[in-house]
Design a protein around this motif. Structure first.
Motif, PDB file in Angstrom:
ATOM      1  N   ILE A  88       0.982  11.676 -16.627  1.00  0.00           N
ATOM      2  CA  ILE A  88       1.041  12.256 -15.278  1.00  0.00           C
ATOM      3  C   ILE A  88      -0.113  11.717 -14.458  1.00  0.00           C
ATOM      4  N   ARG A  89       0.154  11.391 -13.209  1.00  0.00           N
ATOM      5  CA  ARG A  89      -0.882  10.959 -12.275  1.00  0.00           C
ATOM      6  C   ARG A  89      -0.551  11.483 -10.878  1.00  0.00           C
ATOM      7  N   VAL A  90      -1.562  11.559 -10.049  1.00  0.00           N
ATOM      8  CA  VAL A  90      -1.431  12.069  -8.678  1.00  0.00           C
ATOM      9  C   VAL A  90      -2.025  11.031  -7.735  1.00  0.00           C
ATOM     10  N   VAL A  91      -1.290  10.754  -6.639  1.00  0.00           N
ATOM     11  CA  VAL A  91      -1.719   9.767  -5.644  1.00  0.00           C
ATOM     12  C   VAL A  91      -1.778  10.468  -4.284  1.00  0.00           C
ATOM     13  N   ALA A  92      -2.871  10.272  -3.572  1.00  0.00           N
ATOM     14  CA  ALA A  92      -3.013  10.808  -2.211  1.00  0.00           C
ATOM     15  C   ALA A  92      -2.466   9.801  -1.211  1.00  0.00           C
ATOM     16  N   MET A  93      -1.751  10.284  -0.179  1.00  0.00           N
ATOM     17  CA  MET A  93      -1.115   9.422   0.812  1.00  0.00           C
ATOM     18  C   MET A  93      -1.661   9.734   2.197  1.00  0.00           C
ATOM     19  N   ASN A  94      -1.852   8.653   2.991  1.00  0.00           N
ATOM     20  CA  ASN A  94      -2.217   8.780   4.401  1.00  0.00           C
ATOM     21  C   ASN A  94      -1.720   7.528   5.120  1.00  0.00           C
ATOM     22  N   PRO A  95      -1.955   7.385   6.438  1.00  0.00           N
ATOM     23  CA  PRO A  95      -1.460   6.171   7.127  1.00  0.00           C
ATOM     24  C   PRO A  95      -1.948   4.872   6.511  1.00  0.00           C
ATOM     25  N   GLY A  96      -3.056   4.898   5.794  1.00  0.00           N
ATOM     26  CA  GLY A  96      -3.549   3.673   5.156  1.00  0.00           C
ATOM     27  C   GLY A  96      -2.809   3.305   3.890  1.00  0.00           C
ATOM     28  N   GLY A  97      -1.945   4.207   3.411  1.00  0.00           N
ATOM     29  CA  GLY A  97      -1.176   3.900   2.217  1.00  0.00           C
ATOM     30  C   GLY A  97      -1.587   4.767   1.048  1.00  0.00           C
ATOM     31  N   ARG A  98      -1.407   4.299  -0.159  1.00  0.00           N
ATOM     32  CA  ARG A  98      -1.662   5.034  -1.395  1.00  0.00           C
ATOM     33  C   ARG A  98      -3.132   4.912  -1.785  1.00  0.00           C
ATOM     34  N   SER A  99      -3.650   6.013  -2.302  1.00  0.00           N
ATOM     35  CA  SER A  99      -5.004   5.987  -2.841  1.00  0.00           C
ATOM     36  C   SER A  99      -4.953   5.532  -4.288  1.00  0.00           C
ATOM     37  N   PRO A 100      -6.090   5.237  -4.877  1.00  0.00           N
ATOM     38  CA  PRO A 100      -6.090   4.980  -6.323  1.00  0.00           C
ATOM     39  C   PRO A 100      -5.584   6.214  -7.064  1.00  0.00           C
ATOM     40  N   PRO A 101      -4.765   6.056  -8.075  1.00  0.00           N
ATOM     41  CA  PRO A 101      -4.191   7.233  -8.750  1.00  0.00           C
ATOM     42  C   PRO A 101      -5.232   7.936  -9.619  1.00  0.00           C
TER      43      PRO A 101
END
Length: 569
Positions: free
Chosen positions: A231-244
């Protein structure tokens, strides 16, 4: 060959004093003019020598200085007819044979002029260096400063990875995870999180949530029991995906067993008392995995579902009675069972109501202004203990009831301070936790306070004997005075009966001599000698006498002569 320059000179005459034709309006030029189309090729073969057409070509751009810097490819072609019209009057003077070779030489001479006259791409034509603009031509416009384009904003940047990803709980079909927001979010903000899962040993990552979630807690549902998930979680914003942010180890989808445990609320650890008609709603939490089986009993028997409602969940059990009755009282026991383990908890529910009145009340004794009462416990205590009694009295003359004692704990009492000659009745109320009984038990008979005869004997007192022999309480000091100045002798005397006062001078009673004034005011006696002379001096005595005795006090009075000064004599 020598005759060739003649037509050129004749054609050049109009250049010195050219007619001022109206300048044709210049068309707006596009931003880029193709350099491949030279303006000289657009002129027809019968045109005048190119040298003569050059001034007209220079006047055309000068007549429209406000035109844009870039001209279209057909702009020189429009200037060529204007040059033909300017050179038309001079054309008939030259012979036809001489026109062709002259045109070739003029074309050769005009080539550099055309190259100089043709503006560079994106620039307006300008006169040659050191030359003034021709008559009728506008002055060239000043160069415009180039405006710099604004610096484009930096592209949005993704956030840092979420923090502290961990597993809260695991069941046979779900996994509950939680995490903290990223340490660096940036000015572009945070749109949400994507939860991705993949079976152990594969790189087939799939999103567990169809839409971004804002919460930092998520329940991964509909999983197969026995699978191991990464399982992993990725943060999203207009810049795209964060490191998981990934869990360090895979999670086994399997129910974790836990022994059942009931957490009985503190208020249920003692007798729980409620009134008849009250609503009862009790929530008892418990723990245990897998979901425990919950059962209830009352006094060892199954619950009556018509009276008591029980609703169970994975975390608690709700005990509910809509309108309680006295029959709902009893000991309730809750059992939670997981496989071979179980836990039990019980509480006592007591439904009470107002008690009944005491069974009996009687007058035990009457004496003086007092009445002794006795009573027995009520037959119905309201399903709870009796906490006290209230005693009231009523005078038969008025019939009004007055409270004498409240919250009285014993079952006998003495009522005092009653009025002699009146008759009284008494009644008693019982009290419990719900309040005072609605009815009271009254005495059958009335208590009458009898009048008793009283013989008044006045007290005997011994009369005090105030008889006393005369006694002077102050001394009478010696006095001196001057001839002609009134003198006064004072003393005080006490005695009972009132003593008789006698004044004497040189042991002779003064009597009623008008020269002397005798005063006796409440024991203060005085002798006033009015304007004494030298012969009034001597020994004065005051004698006090009554039936019990006699006493005398004396003093000496000296009368002096005044001093006379010789000058006055």
């Amino acid at each position: 060959m020598p005759a060739k320059p003649a037509p050129i000179k004749k054609a050049a005459k109009p250049k010195e004093k050219p007619a001022e034709p109206e300048p044709a309006p210049a068309e707006p030029a596009p931003a880029e003019a193709p350099a491949e189309a030279p303006p000289a090729e657009a002129a027809p073969a019968e045109a005048a020598p190119p040298a003569e057409a050059a001034p007209a070509a220079e006047e055309a751009p000068a007549a429209a200085p406000e035109a844009p810097a870039e001209a279209p490819a057909d702009a020189p072609a429009e200037a060529a007819p204007a040059a033909e019209e300017a050179a038309a009057p001079a054309a008939p003077e030259a012979p036809a044979e001489a026109a062709a070779p002259a045109a070739e030489e003029a074309a050769a001479d005009a080539a550099p002029a055309d190259a100089a006259a043709a503006p560079a791409e994106g620039e307006a034509p300008a006169p040659a260096e050191g030359e003034a603009p021709a008559e009728g031509e506008a002055a060239p416009a000043e160069p415009v400063e180039e405006v710099k384009a604004p610096t484009p904003p930096p592209p949005p940047e993704p956030t840092s990875e979420p923090l502290e990803l961990g597993v809260e709980d695991v069941t046979d079909t779900t996994v509950i995870i939680s995490w903290r927001p990223p340490a660096t979010v940036g000015k572009d903000g945070l749109d949400g999180y994507t939860i991705e899962i993949a079976k152990e040993g594969t790189d087939d990552w799939k999103a567990a949530n169809e839409e971004l979630t804002i919460s930092c807690r998520y329940v991964i549902k509909n999983q197969t029991t026995g699978d191991r998930l990464n399982i992993r979680v990725v943060a999203m914003n207009p810049g795209g995906r964060s490191p998981p942010a990934a869990l360090p180890e895979s999670v086994l989808v399997k129910e974790v067993g836990e022994r059942p445990k009931i957490r009985l609320p503190r208020f249920l650890r003692q007798r729980y008392v409620k009134g008849v008609g009250d609503k009862i709603n009790i929530v008892i939490p418990f723990v245990g995995k897998p979901a425990p089986a919950v059962s209830w009993t009352k006094d060892g028997e199954p619950l009556d579902t018509k009276r008591v409602n029980v609703r169970n969940s994975d975390r608690d059990s709700i005990f509910f009675i809509r309108q309680s009755e006295r029959d709902d009282s009893g000991t309730y026991e809750m059992t939670v069972k997981v496989e071979s383990f179980e836990d039990k908890a019980s509480f006592i529910l007591q439904i009470c109501e107002l008690p009944g009145p005491p069974a009996s009340v009687k007058i035990a004794d009457t004496w003086g202004f007092n009445v002794a009462l006795e009573w027995t416990e009520p037959k119905d205590n309201g399903n709870t203990t009796i906490t006290g009694y209230t005693i009231q009295k009523a005078d038969q003359k008025t019939g009004d009831w007055y409270t004498v004692v409240e919250h009285y704990h014993r079952m006998n009492a003495t009522i005092s301070d009653l009025i002699m000659g009146n008759s009284y009745k008494f009644r008693v109320y019982a009290e419990n936790k719900c309040g005072r009984s609605e009815e009271a038990t009254c005495t059958k008979d009335a208590a009458k306070i009898l009048k008793t005869g009283i013989d008044y004997k006045p007290p005997t007192y011994k009369e005090h004997d105030f008889s006393e022999a005369p006694k002077f309480t102050t001394e009478m000091p010696n006095r001196s005075t001057t001839v002609g100045y009134t003198a006064k002798l004072l003393c005080s005397v006490r005695g009972c009966p009132k003593p008789q006062i006698v004044w004497m001078k040189n042991q002779m009673i003064i009597g009623e001599d008008p020269k002397f004034r005798q005063i006796n005011n409440q024991g203060i006696v005085s002798l006033e000698i009015r304007k004494p002379g030298s012969f009034d001096g001597g020994v004065y005595a005051c004698r006090a006498k009554n039936a019990l005795g006699e006493v005398t006090i004396t003093c000496k009075l000296e009368v002096k002569q005044p001093v006379i000064v010789e000058k006055e004599k």
